[in-house]
Design a protein around this motif. Structure first.
Motif, PDB file in Angstrom:
ATOM      1  N   TYR A 354       0.839  -1.196   0.000  1.00  0.00           N
ATOM      2  CA  TYR A 354       0.000   0.000   0.000  1.00  0.00           C
ATOM      3  C   TYR A 354       0.873   1.245   0.000  1.00  0.00           C
ATOM      4  O   TYR A 354       1.878   1.307   0.708  1.00  0.00           O
ATOM      5  CB  TYR A 354      -0.930   0.016   1.226  1.00  0.00           C
ATOM      6  N   ASN A 355       0.456   2.222  -0.795  1.00  0.00           N
ATOM      7  CA  ASN A 355       1.102   3.536  -0.762  1.00  0.00           C
ATOM      8  C   ASN A 355       0.331   4.422   0.205  1.00  0.00           C
ATOM      9  O   ASN A 355      -0.852   4.700  -0.011  1.00  0.00           O
ATOM     10  CB  ASN A 355       1.091   4.179  -2.157  1.00  0.00           C
ATOM     11  N   THR A 356       0.970   4.850   1.260  1.00  0.00           N
ATOM     12  CA  THR A 356       0.285   5.697   2.232  1.00  0.00           C
ATOM     13  C   THR A 356       1.310   6.392   3.112  1.00  0.00           C
ATOM     14  O   THR A 356       2.520   6.135   3.017  1.00  0.00           O
ATOM     15  CB  THR A 356      -0.689   4.873   3.092  1.00  0.00           C
ATOM     16  N   ILE A 357       0.836   7.275   3.974  1.00  0.00           N
ATOM     17  CA  ILE A 357       1.683   7.921   4.973  1.00  0.00           C
ATOM     18  C   ILE A 357       1.359   7.319   6.336  1.00  0.00           C
ATOM     19  O   ILE A 357       0.197   7.286   6.743  1.00  0.00           O
ATOM     20  CB  ILE A 357       1.460   9.446   5.015  1.00  0.00           C
ATOM     21  N   TYR A 358       2.364   6.817   7.005  1.00  0.00           N
ATOM     22  CA  TYR A 358       2.228   6.317   8.370  1.00  0.00           C
ATOM     23  C   TYR A 358       2.772   7.375   9.328  1.00  0.00           C
ATOM     24  O   TYR A 358       3.882   7.871   9.124  1.00  0.00           O
ATOM     25  CB  TYR A 358       3.025   5.027   8.573  1.00  0.00           C
ATOM     26  N   VAL A 359       2.018   7.694  10.348  1.00  0.00           N
ATOM     27  CA  VAL A 359       2.503   8.569  11.413  1.00  0.00           C
ATOM     28  C   VAL A 359       2.692   7.694  12.651  1.00  0.00           C
ATOM     29  O   VAL A 359       1.725   7.208  13.247  1.00  0.00           O
ATOM     30  CB  VAL A 359       1.534   9.718  11.707  1.00  0.00           C
ATOM     31  N   PHE A 360       3.944   7.469  13.022  1.00  0.00           N
ATOM     32  CA  PHE A 360       4.268   6.564  14.116  1.00  0.00           C
ATOM     33  C   PHE A 360       4.537   7.318  15.414  1.00  0.00           C
ATOM     34  O   PHE A 360       5.172   8.375  15.409  1.00  0.00           O
ATOM     35  CB  PHE A 360       5.495   5.717  13.769  1.00  0.00           C
ATOM     36  N   HIS A 361       4.046   6.740  16.491  1.00  0.00           N
ATOM     37  CA  HIS A 361       4.372   7.203  17.839  1.00  0.00           C
ATOM     38  C   HIS A 361       5.337   6.189  18.440  1.00  0.00           C
ATOM     39  O   HIS A 361       5.038   5.000  18.518  1.00  0.00           O
ATOM     40  CB  HIS A 361       3.109   7.302  18.694  1.00  0.00           C
ATOM     41  N   VAL A 362       6.510   6.645  18.828  1.00  0.00           N
ATOM     42  CA  VAL A 362       7.562   5.772  19.354  1.00  0.00           C
ATOM     43  C   VAL A 362       7.651   5.938  20.866  1.00  0.00           C
ATOM     44  O   VAL A 362       7.655   7.059  21.374  1.00  0.00           O
ATOM     45  CB  VAL A 362       8.930   6.103  18.727  1.00  0.00           C
ATOM     46  N   THR A 363       7.738   4.810  21.573  1.00  0.00           N
ATOM     47  CA  THR A 363       7.875   4.824  23.030  1.00  0.00           C
ATOM     48  C   THR A 363       9.030   3.920  23.437  1.00  0.00           C
ATOM     49  O   THR A 363       9.073   2.746  23.041  1.00  0.00           O
ATOM     50  CB  THR A 363       6.591   4.327  23.721  1.00  0.00           C
ATOM     51  N   VAL A 364       9.974   4.454  24.192  1.00  0.00           N
ATOM     52  CA  VAL A 364      11.066   3.640  24.741  1.00  0.00           C
ATOM     53  C   VAL A 364      10.504   2.877  25.939  1.00  0.00           C
ATOM     54  O   VAL A 364      10.017   3.485  26.903  1.00  0.00           O
ATOM     55  CB  VAL A 364      12.264   4.502  25.167  1.00  0.00           C
ATOM     56  N   VAL A 365      10.563   1.531  25.878  1.00  0.00           N
ATOM     57  CA  VAL A 365       9.929   0.712  26.918  1.00  0.00           C
ATOM     58  C   VAL A 365      10.928   0.055  27.860  1.00  0.00           C
ATOM     59  O   VAL A 365      10.521  -0.524  28.873  1.00  0.00           O
ATOM     60  CB  VAL A 365       9.032  -0.374  26.278  1.00  0.00           C
ATOM     61  N   ASP A 366      12.194   0.121  27.555  1.00  0.00           N
ATOM     62  CA  ASP A 366      13.205  -0.481  28.441  1.00  0.00           C
ATOM     63  C   ASP A 366      13.235   0.276  29.762  1.00  0.00           C
ATOM     64  O   ASP A 366      13.631   1.442  29.808  1.00  0.00           O
ATOM     65  CB  ASP A 366      14.571  -0.422  27.765  1.00  0.00           C
ATOM     66  N   PRO A 367      12.843  -0.353  30.880  1.00  0.00           N
ATOM     67  CA  PRO A 367      12.768   0.364  32.166  1.00  0.00           C
ATOM     68  C   PRO A 367      14.138   0.758  32.721  1.00  0.00           C
ATOM     69  O   PRO A 367      14.234   1.636  33.588  1.00  0.00           O
ATOM     70  CB  PRO A 367      12.066  -0.629  33.087  1.00  0.00           C
ATOM     71  N   ASP A 368      15.202   0.120  32.220  1.00  0.00           N
ATOM     72  CA  ASP A 368      16.542   0.418  32.724  1.00  0.00           C
ATOM     73  C   ASP A 368      17.212   1.559  31.974  1.00  0.00           C
ATOM     74  O   ASP A 368      18.306   1.992  32.366  1.00  0.00           O
ATOM     75  CB  ASP A 368      17.429  -0.837  32.623  1.00  0.00           C
ATOM     76  N   TYR A 369      16.594   2.036  30.908  1.00  0.00           N
ATOM     77  CA  TYR A 369      17.248   3.077  30.114  1.00  0.00           C
ATOM     78  C   TYR A 369      17.080   4.464  30.716  1.00  0.00           C
ATOM     79  O   TYR A 369      18.018   5.261  30.752  1.00  0.00           O
ATOM     80  CB  TYR A 369      16.703   3.067  28.690  1.00  0.00           C
ATOM     81  N   SER A 370      15.881   4.758  31.182  1.00  0.00           N
ATOM     82  CA  SER A 370      15.624   6.083  31.735  1.00  0.00           C
ATOM     83  C   SER A 370      14.431   6.019  32.684  1.00  0.00           C
ATOM     84  O   SER A 370      13.531   5.192  32.507  1.00  0.00           O
ATOM     85  CB  SER A 370      15.341   7.083  30.612  1.00  0.00           C
TER      86      SER A 370
END
Length: 431
Positions: A354-370
């Motif tokens: 499919y040709n389209t625009i995806y708008v992604f929401h990114v979440t860092v889930v590693d609890p040890d990172y921050s």
């Protein structure tokens, strides 16, 4: 040809895989069909007729394609047709202009000079009007007119370099002399780039995501029957222009951490992403088994279903993340999709057709990172997939199969009736 096969023959070829000779016949001024004659039991032979298909232009030609699936490409002076069944059923190829509009008569009385194809089911058509049409085979075959400049001497020819590059070879008369080999000039077309230009007719266009979204964020498992098609205005001020990605490639975003406007480091920890409108026409390249999970990996569907009101921004975070590389109460399903991205695995996004625009929401889930809840948004514009037809593929398959079975049954009945008539005539003659 027998009396039942009257019509002008416009071409013939051998289909060795079926031990058949195939004839293309124009039965009327507006219809044509293929005739199949078996030579496997020579001198005895049997013949069959394919379904008729409508034609508009003058002349009629066809060639077998190189995909190895008995595909045929047919054209008259106006349209291009395709068959994946050695001519048993022939369907018009939907050809789109470089601006994305459907071309009702793509050839427009131009003569086809050359057709090239490959084993990956791609084909290209060169006309004497200096037009190149690139397409892909399928149950619903489609093609696009490439916006390229071809010299107008009519002597140029096409040649595949690889699956994504097509060369135009033209005689270079200025640098050739009568006593030497003719020189050629070569222009290389990057198919992916040209499909990308077709996909980006404006800087940041409006995107229609049609029916391929789920407002409950359950990847199509929610109630999508009552949803209306969505056309969304892209938020350029917030997101900037989207990253361009070819639909056939794999994608893994590089996430950087900033403190205000100062770069800190690249984020190598585990993170997840979701499409903010619920579009689900993408997947992941790795499964739980492939990445080595020892417990069941979390997924967007399982996390969303735990919420009373679906909210993907809070459904899966560092507070409830559990790594599948740590023993848990549930064992992993071998083929379950692995939906976590990080530097620790080669997992990536796999685009759909499919040709389209995806708008992604990114979440860092590693609890040890921050200790902070780190998230951001970005957009990707996927291009290169040929436009989809309005008629579902399954409907065409069922219809074609139904008609084919009907034709087979009719042929069997005719054969039996003719055989019975012949037997009766012989009995009468005996008396």
């Amino acid at each position: 040809m027998t009396a039942s096969h009257q019509g002008q023959i416009y071409g013939t070829t051998l289909l060795h895989s079926h031990s058949e000779i195939v004839f293309l016949v124009k039965t009327t001024s507006t219809t044509a069909q293929f005739l199949h004659t078996s030579y496997s039991q020579y001198p005895k032979s049997s013949s069959s007729e394919s379904l008729e298909f409508a034609v508009e232009g003058d002349d009629l030609t066809f060639i077998p394609l190189q995909s190895g699936i008995d595909s045929l490409l047919v054209w008259d002076s106006k349209k291009i047709f395709h068959s994946i069944s050695s001519g048993q059923a022939v369907i018009p190829v939907e050809v789109f202009s470089s601006s994305g509009r459907l071309s009702p008569t793509p050839l427009d009385n131009q003569q086809v000079l050359q057709v090239v194809s490959d084993k990956q089911r791609s084909f290209a058509v060169l006309t004497d009007g200096n037009k190149i049409i690139f397409g892909r085979e399928g149950i619903l075959p489609q093609a696009v007119e490439l916006d390229v400049s071809v010299p107008g001497n009519g002597m140029c020819r096409l040649h595949w370099i690889d699956t994504t590059h097509l060369a135009i070879l033209c005689p270079d008369e200025e640098h050739s002399n009568s006593s030497s080999v003719l020189d050629f000039s070569t222009t290389v077309i990057n198919i992916e780039e040209h499909l990308g230009l077709i996909a980006t007719t404006s800087v940041c266009p409006v995107s229609s995501i049609g029916e391929h979204y789920d407002s409950s964020f359950l990847s199509g498992l929610g109630d999508t029957d009552n949803q209306e098609d969505l056309t969304l205005s892209y938020d350029y001020a917030k997101l900037g222009c989207p990253v361009k990605q070819y639909y056939g490639g794999k994608f893994k975003p590089k996430i950087d951490l900033y403190h205000d406007d100062v770069f800190v480091e690249e984020v190598l920890a585990d993170y997840v992403l979701h499409e903010i409108h619920g579009v689900f026409t993408y997947g992941y390249t790795k499964t739980a088994d492939q990445v080595g999970c020892v417990s069941a990996p979390q997924s967007w569907t399982s996390m969303i279903m735990q919420q009373a009101t679906p909210d993907p921004t809070t459904a899966w975070t560092r507070k409830n993340y559990h790594s599948c590389f740590i023993n848990g109460s549930e064992l992993p399903e071998r083929h379950q999709s692995y939906e976590v991205l990080s530097n620790a695995t080669t997992n990536a996004i796999d685009w759909g057709d499919y040709n389209t625009i995806y708008v992604f929401h990114v979440t860092v889930v590693d609890p040890d990172y921050s200790f902070c809840q780190l998230s951001t948004q970005f957009a990707v514009r996927v291009y290169g997939a040929l436009p989809k037809a309005d008629i579902p593929a399954m409907r065409i398959v069922i219809s074609t199969c139904g008609i084919g079975l009907g034709a087979l049954a009719a042929g069997f009945i005719v054969h039996k009736v003719r055989g019975k008539t012949t037997e009766e005539e012989q009995v009468d003659q005996g008396h």
